[in-house]
Design an enzyme around this catalytic site. Sequence first.
Site, mmCIF file in Angstrom:
data_model
loop_
_atom_site.group_PDB
_atom_site.id
_atom_site.type_symbol
_atom_site.label_atom_id
_atom_site.label_comp_id
_atom_site.label_asym_id
_atom_site.label_seq_id
_atom_site.Cartn_x
_atom_site.Cartn_y
_atom_site.Cartn_z
ATOM 1 N N TYR A 40 0.864 -1.190 0.000
ATOM 2 C CA TYR A 40 0.000 0.000 0.000
ATOM 3 C C TYR A 40 0.895 1.232 0.000
ATOM 4 O O TYR A 40 1.825 1.335 0.807
ATOM 5 C CB TYR A 40 -0.905 0.007 1.238
ATOM 6 C CG TYR A 40 -1.820 1.219 1.291
ATOM 7 C CD1 TYR A 40 -2.873 1.356 0.388
ATOM 8 C CD2 TYR A 40 -1.622 2.230 2.233
ATOM 9 C CE1 TYR A 40 -3.710 2.469 0.421
ATOM 10 C CE2 TYR A 40 -2.458 3.340 2.275
ATOM 11 C CZ TYR A 40 -3.498 3.456 1.369
ATOM 12 O OH TYR A 40 -4.324 4.555 1.403
ATOM 13 N N ASP A 57 9.368 2.841 -0.223
ATOM 14 C CA ASP A 57 8.309 3.568 0.468
ATOM 15 C C ASP A 57 8.506 3.336 1.967
ATOM 16 O O ASP A 57 8.107 2.307 2.518
ATOM 17 C CB ASP A 57 6.935 3.081 -0.005
ATOM 18 C CG ASP A 57 5.818 3.843 0.692
ATOM 19 O OD1 ASP A 57 6.121 4.640 1.605
ATOM 20 O OD2 ASP A 57 4.653 3.622 0.332
ATOM 21 N N LYS A 110 4.225 9.681 8.327
ATOM 22 C CA LYS A 110 3.948 9.226 9.694
ATOM 23 C C LYS A 110 4.908 9.839 10.726
ATOM 24 O O LYS A 110 4.746 10.987 11.096
ATOM 25 C CB LYS A 110 3.945 7.701 9.732
ATOM 26 C CG LYS A 110 2.837 7.131 8.797
ATOM 27 C CD LYS A 110 2.565 5.682 9.003
ATOM 28 C CE LYS A 110 1.690 5.073 7.919
ATOM 29 N NZ LYS A 110 0.300 4.971 8.228
#
Length: 427
Positions: free
Chosen positions: A141, A236, A264
């Site tokens: 994702y 990522d 994050k």
Amino acid sequence: MSASPLAARSLSVMPGGVNSPVRAFGSVGGDPLFVREADGAFLTGHDGRRLVDYVMSWGAILLGHNHPTVAESIRRAVERGVTYGMTCEAEIELAELVVELVPSVEMVRFVNSGTEATMSAVRLARAATGRNMIVKMDGGYHGHADCFLVSGGSGMATLGIPGSPGVPAELARLTLTATFNDVESVERLFDDHGDELAAVIVEPFFGNAGFIPPQEGFLQRLRSLTTERGALLIFDEVMTGFRVQLRGAQSLVGVEPDLTTMGKVIGGGFPVGAYGGSKDLMARIAPAGSVYQAGTLSGSPVPMAAGLAVLRAAQEDGLYERLDRRSGMLAEGMEAAGSKCGVPVSADHAGGMWGFFFHDGPVTNFSEAKQCDTELFVRFHRAARELGILLAPSPFEAAFVSDAHTDDIIAETIDLFAQALARATAV
Ligand code: PLP
């Protein structure tokens, strides 16, 4: 558990009652959690119940909720005005720190989310190579940009959505899917489409199909293959960055990607993303170069102050060893609970990230993850929540620990896991 009075209100004004799909708790069938406040390792719901939090805002919180040093930095930044729309010293300081910490990053651009970081990195890779196709991993994702909504993990895996209406087929065709930890599946795509592939994008430790570490040699082969074939390698690290290790997953595995995306933890709980790489590549971004990417609130002083406070504190000796030891204790605790209840549990961890599957033997990719016992997960999740433990409401999400999860909290959690599994298997 009775439905919160906030449930009806949220459902009448927000799609599914939420602003991000997994928060609806649809796949575990429970009520969504309405949070009143958070402190340390705990969330307090509107019903007044305190839960030990292993979601930690989906990995964004590294030191614990409402960490005093971070909160003080935020307060001080707020007093100086919350956004200027001009460059401030805090963005330069955070950029300098990221460049110092992340091995492959010489220059960085801040954006407002992980999705913005990954979609901008892909744009840059396409511009740099003059090619249009990308490779992602099945179950990986990378946010909700059109080019990633193909065989996605996280909420897409949870909801069983293969793609999304609204993504033009012409765009979806530019995204090819390989299998995590399967070198040959990537080599085959290069054999068939080598001259059209701009980039391979991969979460170096899978965190959106459950937690799945890379097998020895996989990321190394992605590095050599992309170099040989003139494509870029994008790690990522929106989830793994500053979470599995101070210098990111790339320093743990010893592989330097061309581009790194972050999010994050880097925002200390504020909406911040970033992408970076060599000076040569990053010089293509406007206004230094012609690849356009912009943001009204990018690099705003309060999020930058929060990110700086977290990353400075994260440099303290021993933090990642502590996180790794505690996530390891949880993984072992889950496996021990499984043995006691006669249920196969496969668990693993790295730094402040961990996870488990109700599955026999190690899980190496998304199709193996999907073979786990999802019904048992649902029962276990509910039992754990009743006992005061919050896990992500899906077997296809990683779990997190923060520095506020003390040894005592971990030990208590392990006991409660055993009780929850006993309840979940007693049906
Ligand atoms: N990349 C990874 C690895 C993620 O885990 C996520 C979000 O969970 C994203 C990208 C998207 O980030 P955001 O939700 O901030 O857009």
